[in-house]
Scaffold this active site. Structure first.
Site, PDB file in Angstrom:
ATOM      1  N   ASP A   1     -31.590  -9.822 -90.137  1.00  0.00           N
ATOM      2  CA  ASP A   1     -30.847 -10.712 -89.231  1.00  0.00           C
ATOM      3  C   ASP A   1     -29.908  -9.873 -88.365  1.00  0.00           C
ATOM      4  O   ASP A   1     -28.681  -9.952 -88.489  1.00  0.00           O
ATOM      5  CB  ASP A   1     -30.066 -11.750 -90.042  1.00  0.00           C
ATOM      6  CG  ASP A   1     -29.479 -12.852 -89.172  1.00  0.00           C
ATOM      7  OD1 ASP A   1     -29.738 -12.854 -87.953  1.00  0.00           O
ATOM      8  OD2 ASP A   1     -28.750 -13.709 -89.705  1.00  0.00           O
TER       9      ASP A   1
ATOM     10  N   CYS B   1     -31.282 -13.825 -82.826  1.00  0.00           N
ATOM     11  CA  CYS B   1     -30.633 -14.630 -81.790  1.00  0.00           C
ATOM     12  C   CYS B   1     -31.015 -14.126 -80.405  1.00  0.00           C
ATOM     13  O   CYS B   1     -30.522 -14.633 -79.400  1.00  0.00           O
ATOM     14  CB  CYS B   1     -29.113 -14.622 -81.965  1.00  0.00           C
ATOM     15  SG  CYS B   1     -28.385 -12.971 -81.878  1.00  0.00           S
TER      16      CYS B   1
END
Length: 484
Positions: A414, A441
């Protein structure tokens, strides 16, 4: 030295009116200039197909140009009226949410085709996960003070005490927020005009960007969806601080919001850089408590003003559920094994995996020491065993611990928006795990990393999209890679 060929269609700093015809990833509208010599593309951020816009050319090349949006002269036929004040942080709030989802899905999957060279990406698509709250979903907002405001009627700057958001692309100009933006807390934002009036009446000056002087700088608010509490942080310079009564201001906030006020912090920031919290300076508790508690999937997380925490907690629950579903899809590669949670932040995903698996040991690594401290505290609070957190650079950590090579079956990734540094990604690949669940993201950097992972023998098995930020161009992706 050969002469640089001049662009035949546009020149830098040129002002143009353009029709937006299409949409590219990252919220960039596509305009085309047509002439006898052909067609030329101009990318304009934060615009939509069907809009007529006024722009300024910022970068040019032979194939395309990039422009800054000055104003929307005519809306798209797809746009609808909403009862909120427009702000830079919600450029697509007038676009129906179904169309927002369509644009995000199409543009994101095209990245994996173009950059990641995954020609069959549509066949691997799992689902598009929507935000439970389309409006009022954020749990944190930063409002800036400015001595230079924006005249919405004449569309010019003016000397004015402002509290709201910076105008898009203009770092020194503020724009008052007079009512609910539709993103954060309605009661708070409807009262921001009263908070501005209180500060104005003190006679102390707001921050003047070009002069780099003033007293009031930022007003930061965090919200707990679990308790409905608000945690405030007033950021000022130390200049004239003796003339401002912090306890009186705390009482004023309690008058406005009652028992919703969890606490008021005061931060001194005398640095000229435009940040809410300075590297030097102080942060003091004036009233109440300095933390709030949020709940995700039955686990409690204590959040301070400096803590990183998902901005849309209700959507984050859906994101983490999807990540954990991918991780636990083959429990034999999790139960009674060591799972690496790299770039783990505050360790939320690792904690959830540990709580839902049998005797799995989670190794969490992140370079941000304060995030790791929060991870350790949250794990203790939730009484979850089998977690070890390390504050370290991921690449260096793996280099210093070769004993994990060929011992790891599942890795959770992540990383930050920049993606994974190639040298670090190679170290991760050397672990020789069977599976990787990669959360991102920034799908552009994830698509880039996909090519290197494919070269190492990893193929995408599934990809899901999670809309963490409605009314913006941002999208979160969850990809399950498996070794061939």
């Amino acid at each position: 030295m050969p002469r640089r060929e001049r662009n035949k269609f546009v020149k830098r700093n040129q002002i143009l009116e353009l029709n937006i015809e299409d949409y590219a990833f990252g919220g960039k509208g596509i305009a085309r200039i047509h002439s006898d010599e052909g067609s030329f593309v101009v990318f304009v951020p934060n615009t939509l197909p069907g809009q007529l816009v006024k722009v300024q050319i910022k970068k040019t090349s032979k194939k395309y140009a990039e422009a800054k949006l000055i104003d929307v002269l005519q809306p798209s036929e797809d746009e609808v009226e909403v009862p909120f004040q427009d702000i830079p942080g919600a450029p697509y709030i007038q676009l129906p949410i179904d169309l927002q989802h369509q644009y995000k899905k199409e543009s994101t999957l095209s990245l994996f085709k173009r950059i990641g060279k995954v020609d069959n990406i549509e066949d691997l698509f799992d689902e598009f996960i929507t935000s439970p709250n389309v409006f009022h979903y954020r749990n944190k907002m930063e409002y800036g003070f400015s001595a230079i405001g924006y005249d919405r009627i004449n569309k010019t700057d003016k000397d004015e005490f402002t509290l709201g958001f910076k105008r898009r692309g203009v770092w020194w100009m503020g724009d008052n927020l007079d009512k609910d933006s539709g993103l954060f807390d309605k009661q708070l934002e409807d009262n921001l005009i009263n908070i501005r009036k209180y500060c104005l009446e003190t006679g102390l000056q707001p921050w003047h960007g070009p002069k780099k002087e003033g007293f009031f700088r930022y007003f930061v608010v965090r919200k707990s969806y679990k308790t409905n509490e608000l945690l405030f942080n007033l950021v000022t310079t130390s200049y004239d601080l003796s003339k401002f009564d912090l306890n009186k201001f705390a009482n004023f906030l309690v008058e406005l919001f009652g028992d919703r006020v969890a606490g008021l912090l005061h931060t001194i920031n005398d640095e000229v850089g435009d940040r809410t919290i300075a590297t030097s300076g102080s942060i003091d508790l004036i009233y109440g408590k300095d933390k709030i508690v949020e709940e995700l999937l039955g686990l409690n997380f204590e959040i301070s003003m400096k803590s990183f925490f998902q901005t849309n907690p209700k959507s984050a629950e859906k994101l983490y559920t999807k990540v954990v579903d991918y991780v636990l899809e083959d429990k034999s590669k999790v139960d009674n094994t060591v799972v690496m949670d790299l770039f783990c932040g505050t360790g939320t995903i690792g904690q959830i995996v540990a709580s839902k698996s049998d005797n799995a040991k989670i190794i969490g690594v992140d370079i941000v020491a304060s995030a790791i401290e929060d991870a350790k505290k949250n794990a203790q609070r939730n009484n979850i065993d089998g977690l070890q957190f390390y504050a370290a650079d991921v690449g260096k950590f793996l280099q210093q611990h070769p004993e994990y090579q060929n011992k790891i079956k599942t890795i959770i990734l992540d990383p930050a928006r920049a993606g994974i540094v190639p040298k670090t990604l190679k170290k991760i690949i050397e672990l020789n795990a069977n599976r990787m669940v990669y959360v991102s993201c920034n799908p552009a950097t994830q698509a880039r990393d996909t090519e290197l992972l494919r070269d190492a023998g990893y193929q995408i098995k599934k990809i899901s999209l999670v809309d963490q930020f409605p009314h913006t161009s941002h999208i979160e992706t969850v990809v399950l890679f498996e070794k061939c």
